[in-house]
Design a protein around this motif. Structure first.
Motif, PDB file in Angstrom:
ATOM      1  N   ASP A 358       0.960  -1.310   0.199  1.00 55.54           N
ATOM      2  CA  ASP A 358      -0.563  -0.101  -0.122  1.00 55.54           C
ATOM      3  C   ASP A 358       0.604   1.465  -0.162  1.00 55.54           C
ATOM      4  OD1 ASP A 358      -1.693   2.074   0.219  1.00 55.54           O
ATOM      5  OD2 ASP A 358      -2.558   1.852   1.988  1.00 55.54           O
ATOM      6  N   HIS A 359       0.806   1.764  -0.996  1.00 49.30           N
ATOM      7  CA  HIS A 359       1.650   2.867  -1.220  1.00 49.30           C
ATOM      8  C   HIS A 359       0.508   4.015  -1.376  1.00 49.30           C
ATOM      9  CE1 HIS A 359       5.784   1.401  -2.371  1.00 49.30           C
ATOM     10  NE2 HIS A 359       5.153   0.993  -0.904  1.00 49.30           N
ATOM     11  N   THR A 360      -0.457   4.414  -1.072  1.00 52.89           N
ATOM     12  CA  THR A 360      -1.242   5.036  -1.949  1.00 52.89           C
ATOM     13  C   THR A 360      -1.516   6.829  -0.408  1.00 52.89           C
ATOM     14  OG1 THR A 360      -3.471   3.383  -1.890  1.00 52.89           O
ATOM     15  CG2 THR A 360      -3.615   5.459  -0.941  1.00 52.89           C
ATOM     16  N   GLY A 361      -0.916   6.089   0.312  1.00 45.55           N
ATOM     17  CA  GLY A 361      -0.608   7.345   1.885  1.00 45.55           C
ATOM     18  C   GLY A 361      -1.566   8.406   2.393  1.00 45.55           C
ATOM     19  N   SER A 362      -2.669   9.177   1.891  1.00 39.66           N
ATOM     20  CA  SER A 362      -4.110  10.076   2.045  1.00 39.66           C
ATOM     21  C   SER A 362      -5.321   9.363   1.348  1.00 39.66           C
ATOM     22  CB  SER A 362      -3.220  11.463   2.332  1.00 39.66           C
ATOM     23  OG  SER A 362      -4.203  12.117   2.579  1.00 39.66           O
ATOM     24  N   GLU A 363      -6.022   9.375   1.899  1.00 39.03           N
ATOM     25  CA  GLU A 363      -7.853   9.605   0.990  1.00 39.03           C
ATOM     26  C   GLU A 363      -8.269  10.423   1.622  1.00 39.03           C
ATOM     27  OE1 GLU A 363      -9.413   6.011   2.465  1.00 39.03           O
ATOM     28  OE2 GLU A 363      -7.544   4.074   0.848  1.00 39.03           O
ATOM     29  N   PHE A 364      -7.527  11.531   1.878  1.00 40.72           N
ATOM     30  CA  PHE A 364      -8.249  12.881   2.362  1.00 40.72           C
ATOM     31  C   PHE A 364      -8.705  13.832   1.203  1.00 40.72           C
ATOM     32  CE2 PHE A 364      -8.908  17.246   3.761  1.00 40.72           C
ATOM     33  CZ  PHE A 364      -9.646  17.351   3.932  1.00 40.72           C
ATOM     34  N   VAL A 365     -10.009  13.760   1.219  1.00 40.66           N
ATOM     35  CA  VAL A 365     -10.347  14.899   0.643  1.00 40.66           C
ATOM     36  C   VAL A 365     -11.814  15.239   0.714  1.00 40.66           C
ATOM     37  CG1 VAL A 365     -12.357  15.021  -2.236  1.00 40.66           C
ATOM     38  CG2 VAL A 365     -10.307  13.351  -1.526  1.00 40.66           C
ATOM     39  N   GLU A 366     -11.871  17.266   0.314  1.00 38.04           N
ATOM     40  CA  GLU A 366     -13.073  17.408  -0.005  1.00 38.04           C
ATOM     41  C   GLU A 366     -13.334  18.569  -0.281  1.00 38.04           C
ATOM     42  OE1 GLU A 366     -12.507  20.053   4.319  1.00 38.04           O
ATOM     43  OE2 GLU A 366     -11.194  21.342   3.589  1.00 38.04           O
ATOM     44  N   LEU A 367     -14.944  19.577  -0.403  1.00 33.96           N
ATOM     45  CA  LEU A 367     -14.926  19.610  -1.893  1.00 33.96           C
ATOM     46  C   LEU A 367     -15.218  21.604  -1.183  1.00 33.96           C
ATOM     47  CD1 LEU A 367     -17.621  18.785  -3.382  1.00 33.96           C
ATOM     48  CD2 LEU A 367     -15.548  18.435  -3.899  1.00 33.96           C
ATOM     49  N   THR A 368     -14.806  22.709  -1.713  1.00 36.22           N
ATOM     50  CA  THR A 368     -14.550  24.173  -1.843  1.00 36.22           C
ATOM     51  C   THR A 368     -15.623  24.620  -2.729  1.00 36.22           C
ATOM     52  OG1 THR A 368     -12.825  24.270  -2.283  1.00 36.22           O
ATOM     53  CG2 THR A 368     -12.660  23.738   0.011  1.00 36.22           C
ATOM     54  N   MET A 369     -16.115  25.806  -2.855  1.00 34.26           N
ATOM     55  CA  MET A 369     -16.203  26.905  -3.881  1.00 34.26           C
ATOM     56  C   MET A 369     -15.575  27.966  -3.752  1.00 34.26           C
ATOM     57  SD  MET A 369     -20.470  27.615  -4.373  1.00 34.26           S
ATOM     58  CE  MET A 369     -21.134  26.067  -5.046  1.00 34.26           C
ATOM     59  N   ILE A 370     -15.691  28.580  -4.799  1.00 30.38           N
ATOM     60  CA  ILE A 370     -14.904  30.213  -5.455  1.00 30.38           C
ATOM     61  C   ILE A 370     -16.074  30.975  -4.805  1.00 30.38           C
ATOM     62  CG2 ILE A 370     -13.710  31.450  -6.105  1.00 30.38           C
ATOM     63  CD1 ILE A 370     -12.329  28.906  -8.112  1.00 30.38           C
ATOM     64  N   GLY A 371     -14.926  31.607  -4.005  1.00 30.17           N
ATOM     65  CA  GLY A 371     -16.385  33.076  -3.145  1.00 30.17           C
ATOM     66  C   GLY A 371     -16.334  34.101  -4.099  1.00 30.17           C
ATOM     67  N   LYS A 372     -17.526  34.831  -4.036  1.00 29.68           N
ATOM     68  CA  LYS A 372     -17.551  36.532  -4.747  1.00 29.68           C
ATOM     69  C   LYS A 372     -16.147  36.675  -4.251  1.00 29.68           C
ATOM     70  CE  LYS A 372     -22.179  36.758  -5.252  1.00 29.68           C
ATOM     71  NZ  LYS A 372     -23.854  37.226  -4.552  1.00 29.68           N
ATOM     72  N   ASP A 373     -15.239  36.792  -3.208  1.00 28.25           N
ATOM     73  CA  ASP A 373     -14.313  37.685  -2.872  1.00 28.25           C
ATOM     74  C   ASP A 373     -12.878  36.049  -3.533  1.00 28.25           C
ATOM     75  OD1 ASP A 373     -14.715  35.336  -1.166  1.00 28.25           O
ATOM     76  OD2 ASP A 373     -13.913  36.351   0.969  1.00 28.25           O
TER      77      ASP A 373
END
Length: 378
Positions: A358-373
């Motif tokens: 197993d050479h995967t490392g991390s499974e961290f994923v999250e979603l963001t959105m580009i705001g008006k600023d």
């Protein structure tokens, strides 16, 4: 006479043994460890690469300031491959055979990394933290390659989960016509099949000199409610602008390779509302030990507070941890075993796991959105 011969043999063995003990692994001296990098300092990925390298260099400076690793300071030898796979291979050959680096670190690009795999395996050179989430580097396991970031397909799956949760089912994909794009497309098909959904659009465009107007026209014609774009930063910026100019208001999502501050700035007003997946905790927040440490380093070294910089900083931490675990008698084999000894190691908010299979490392994923600023909103 026999006694003299025995003494001579003993001296020779001791002398020869001392020479052997003093001889270090390639790229390793009593005072330093030479690490190589081939990456697009110029070309379509130059902006995120700059931010990523800022983060990595800041952590190496911290480590070197504290005396290095077992008394050895890290030295980076960086060559510009202009995001050209052929030049990536040529640079890797130079770093391995001429510069004699101990290991490679933080390359970028799926076809680029694929092209140097034979060099890694043929010369027993580890590559840590290739900036690609392609599944081909996870299964089967490549002994000389240690991923850190999550897989691109996991990012695509997360996006489709999000869209279907909020009631969007007419989903399309626009992908670059190379190994990176094909990997994203594979994840897209699997996720859509799981939900028994038919793609509204499957569109591809060239990695070099793409026809963005033609791609935008296809998007307008298909009219998906949401569109996932799998491509490098500059091409993604250009095609999003073309899609908006053509009148489409489809919800656009793209992957973490495009999460730089420069990407947002170049998009300008066209970026508002674009969803971007991320593979590290938020760089501007200090709610995790990693965030606190990164922000202190950003202030100390004047680096960009961005997701790519955070990723570079995090990747450098993993590399250094492996070097520390390998001990003072540093060898490549010892380094590989040290990395494979990491089981659910918490780097302050991001967990990394390796093993022989197993050479995967991390499974961290999250979603963001580009705001008006122009900021990423979680």
């Amino acid at each position: 006479m026999m006694m003299l011969k025995r003494r001579t043999l003993l001296v020779a063995l001791l002398f020869g043994g001392s020479i052997f003990a003093a001889a270090a692994e390639e790229g390793v001296t009593d005072s330093g460890i030479l690490i190589g990098q081939t990456v697009g300092l110029t070309g379509t990925v130059a902006a995120p690469v700059k931010e990523m390298n800022e983060g990595a260099e800041a952590y190496f400076k911290q480590v070197n300031k504290q005396g290095g690793i077992h008394g050895r300071k890290i030295e980076m030898r960086v060559l510009d491959d202009k995001f050209d796979p052929a030049l990536t291979r040529a640079n890797a050959e130079t770093l391995i055979r001429k510069e004699r680096v101990f290991a490679l670190f933080l390359g970028r690009g799926t076809p680029h990394t694929q092209g140097i795999l034979p060099l890694l395996e043929g010369n027993n050179i580890p590559l840590v933290a290739p900036s690609t989430g392609a599944s081909v580097f996870h299964q089967p396991v490549h002994r000389m390659l240690f991923n850190i970031r999550a897989k691109y397909q996991d990012e695509v799956v997360r996006a489709i989960e999000h869209f279907t949760t909020i009631g969007i089912q007419r989903i399309g994909i626009l992908h670059v016509d190379d190994a990176f794009g094909q990997d994203g497309l594979e994840g897209f098909k699997k996720a859509m099949d799981t939900r028994k959904l038919a793609p509204t659009a499957t569109i591809k465009f060239a990695r070099v000199n793409p026809d963005n107007k033609a791609a935008a026209a296809e998007v307008v014609k298909a009219n998906p409610a949401a569109l996932i774009i799998v491509s490098s930063a500059k091409n993604t910026v250009d095609v999003i602008k073309a899609i908006r100019a053509a009148g489409s208001q489809t919800q656009i999502m793209t992957l973490s390779n495009n999460s730089s501050e420069a990407f947002v700035k170049e998009l300008g007003p066209a970026g508002i509302g674009v969803v971007v997946s991320q593979v590290t905790p938020a760089p501007h927040l200090v709610t995790t030990p990693l965030g606190q440490e990164f922000n202190m380093a950003a202030k100390a070294y004047g680096i960009t507070i961005s997701y790519p910089a955070m990723e570079g900083y995090m990747n450098a931490k993993v590399l250094v941890e492996g070097l520390r675990r390998a001990g003072p008698k540093l060898t490549r084999e010892g380094f590989i075993r040290a990395l494979e000894s990491m089981q659910r190691v918490d780097f302050g908010g991001l967990m990394v796991t390796y093993g022989p299979n197993d050479h995967t490392g991390s499974e961290f994923v999250e979603l963001t959105m580009i705001g008006k600023d122009g900021r990423f909103v979680r």
